[in-house]
Design an enzyme around this catalytic site. Structure first.
Site, PDB file in Angstrom:
ATOM      1  N   LYS A 143       0.994  -1.108   0.069  1.00 15.65           N
ATOM      2  CA  LYS A 143      -0.135  -0.024  -0.158  1.00 15.65           C
ATOM      3  C   LYS A 143       0.872   1.166   0.011  1.00 15.65           C
ATOM      4  CE  LYS A 143      -3.694   2.547   2.438  1.00 15.65           C
ATOM      5  NZ  LYS A 143      -4.403   2.461   3.747  1.00 15.65           N
TER       6      LYS A 143
ATOM      7  N   LYS B  44      -2.301  -1.474  -3.839  1.00 17.82           N
ATOM      8  CA  LYS B  44      -3.160  -0.370  -3.806  1.00 17.82           C
ATOM      9  C   LYS B  44      -2.195   0.805  -3.853  1.00 17.82           C
ATOM     10  CE  LYS B  44      -6.471   1.302  -0.092  1.00 17.82           C
ATOM     11  NZ  LYS B  44      -7.173   0.788   1.155  1.00 17.82           N
TER      12      LYS B  44
HETATM   13  C1  PBG Z   1      -7.229   3.405   5.682  1.00 15.16           C
HETATM   14  C2  PBG Z   1      -7.658   3.310   4.256  1.00 15.16           C
HETATM   15  C3  PBG Z   1      -7.337   4.344   3.224  1.00 15.16           C
HETATM   16  C4  PBG Z   1      -8.053   3.648   2.249  1.00 15.16           C
HETATM   17  C5  PBG Z   1      -8.422   2.520   2.322  1.00 15.16           C
HETATM   18  N1  PBG Z   1      -8.315   2.199   3.673  1.00 15.16           N
HETATM   19  C6  PBG Z   1      -6.802   5.661   3.230  1.00 15.16           C
HETATM   20  C7  PBG Z   1      -5.258   5.869   3.631  1.00 15.16           C
HETATM   21  O1  PBG Z   1      -4.679   4.876   4.086  1.00 15.16           O
HETATM   22  O2  PBG Z   1      -5.028   7.060   3.749  1.00 15.16           O
HETATM   23  C8  PBG Z   1      -8.183   4.530   0.627  1.00 15.16           C
HETATM   24  C9  PBG Z   1      -9.058   3.913  -0.259  1.00 15.16           C
HETATM   25  C10 PBG Z   1      -9.501   4.970  -1.152  1.00 15.16           C
HETATM   26  O3  PBG Z   1      -8.859   5.918  -1.492  1.00 15.16           O
HETATM   27  O4  PBG Z   1     -10.494   4.416  -2.151  1.00 15.16           O
HETATM   28  N2  PBG Z   1      -6.095   2.753   6.121  1.00 15.16           N
HETATM   29 ZN    ZN Z   2      -5.499   3.654   8.188  1.00 12.76          ZN
END
Ligand code: PBG
Ligand code: ZN
Length: 324
Positions: free
Chosen positions: A196, A249
């Site tokens: 991520k 992601k």
């Molecule tokens: C939280 C999380 C996020 C997303 C999914 N879970 C945001 C982040 O990590 O800042 C983003 C999903 C999206 O943008 O559709 N951990």
């Molecule tokens: Zn988070």
């Protein structure tokens, strides 16, 4: 006269029947997972302006959305909660009466064909907006692990089938797996956000979950976008620790990482087409600058062609209906 090559690429492109038969990549609604945002109350459906067509919903409204997704053939649904109260440790994240456990129970009853995925992170539940507990101004990795496990067990107790940790703390796969097993949930799977990135494509999501950081950013735990070898290390580590599925992601801007992951491990690979990817397509389409439906399908095709088996996407229902 120079000899014309005997192969002509156009032969198999001449008609839609030929193109359809020789398509190398196919989309199936079973691959799609619809992310949803749950609030308390009844009759609540609050549009998220930067994500047209998506709403913060109470559980009763969610039932309708879940039925429609199931009817369209969508494969799964992924829950995010917007709690009534937030605190420094995110304790509302494992409240059995919180939005996510209640949503899971409801979907299990009204749309049992949807696989139930539960995102696990604390940032929706902490008052400071960080993904874990903060000590001396930074997110404390090891102190956060048992809290993530609390949330995972609460969601599994409610009937989640795929626990999806998105926090990017080190060591969470082992901690969460042990806690799930101790609670009798050895059959509940984990789709770990192995890779991520600290991405600006998450912007609209922060509106969707009413979460913003009071200070700092997530760069001390989410990955640095330029890094590809590091992604391989994360994937190998998480699979060795027991991840059943690994997630990449965002998806579209990281298709090279999806492909690398596909070639590195044999577990299923999931990709998350995040809020900013969705919002950009919607905004351009609303301006008449692109054909929104065509780009939706092309973006999903690219992600599957890169190697994803499953895609979390806000287009899940629309794309499934378009495939009918
Ligand atoms: C939280 C999380 C996020 C997303 C999914 N879970 C945001 C982040 O990590 O800042 C983003 C999903 C999206 O943008 O559709 N951990
Ligand atoms: Zn988070």
């Amino acid at each position: 006269m120079t000899a014309f090559p005997s192969r002509r690429g156009r032969r198999l492109r001449m008609t839609s029947a030929l193109r359809r038969q020789f398509a190398e990549t196919r989309l199936d609604p079973a691959q799609f997972v619809l992310p949803v945002f749950i609030v308390s109350g009844t009759g609540v459906s609050r549009p998220i302006p930067s994500m047209p067509g998506n709403n913060q919903m109470s559980v009763d409204v969610l039932s309708e959305v879940a039925r429609r997704a199931q009817d369209a053939g969508v494969g799964g649904i992924m829950f995010f909660g917007i709690p009534d109260t937030k605190d420094a440790e995110g304790t509302s994240g494992w409240d059995p009466a919180g939005p996510v456990p209640r949503a899971i129970e409801s979907v299990a009853a009204v749309a049992p064909e949807l696989v139930r995925w539960a995102d696990v992170c604390l940032c929706e539940y902490t008052d400071h907006g960080h993904c874990g507990v903060v000590v001396d101004g930074i997110v404390d990795n090891d102190a956060t692990l048992p809290l993530l496990a609390n949330a995972a067990v609460a969601y599994a107790n409610a009937g989640a089938q795929v626990i999806t940790p998105s926090d990017m703390m080190d060591g969470r796969v082992t901690t969460i797996r042990d806690s799930l097993d101790s609670a009798g949930h050895e059959s509940v799977a984990m789709c770990v956000h192995a890779v991520k990135y600290a991405s600006s494509y998450y912007g609209p999501f922060r509106d969707a979950v009413d979460s913003s950081l009071e200070s700092g950013d997530r760069r001390s735990h989410q990955m640095n976008p330029p890094n590809r070898r590091e992604a391989r290390a994360e994937v190998l580590e998480d699979v060795a620790a027991g991840a059943d599925i690994v997630m990449v992601k965002p998806a579209g801007p990281y298709q090279d990482i999806i492909r690398q992951t596909r070639n590195t491990v044999d577990t299923p690979v999931a990709a998350y087409q995040v809020s900013g990817e969705f919002a950009m397509i919607k905004a351009a389409a609303a301006n008449g600058w692109i054909d929104g439906e065509q780009v939706m399908m092309e973006s999903l095709t690219g992600i599957v062609r890169a190697g994803a088996d499953v895609i979390a996407t806000y287009f899940a229902v629309d794309a499934a209906e378009a495939l009918k």
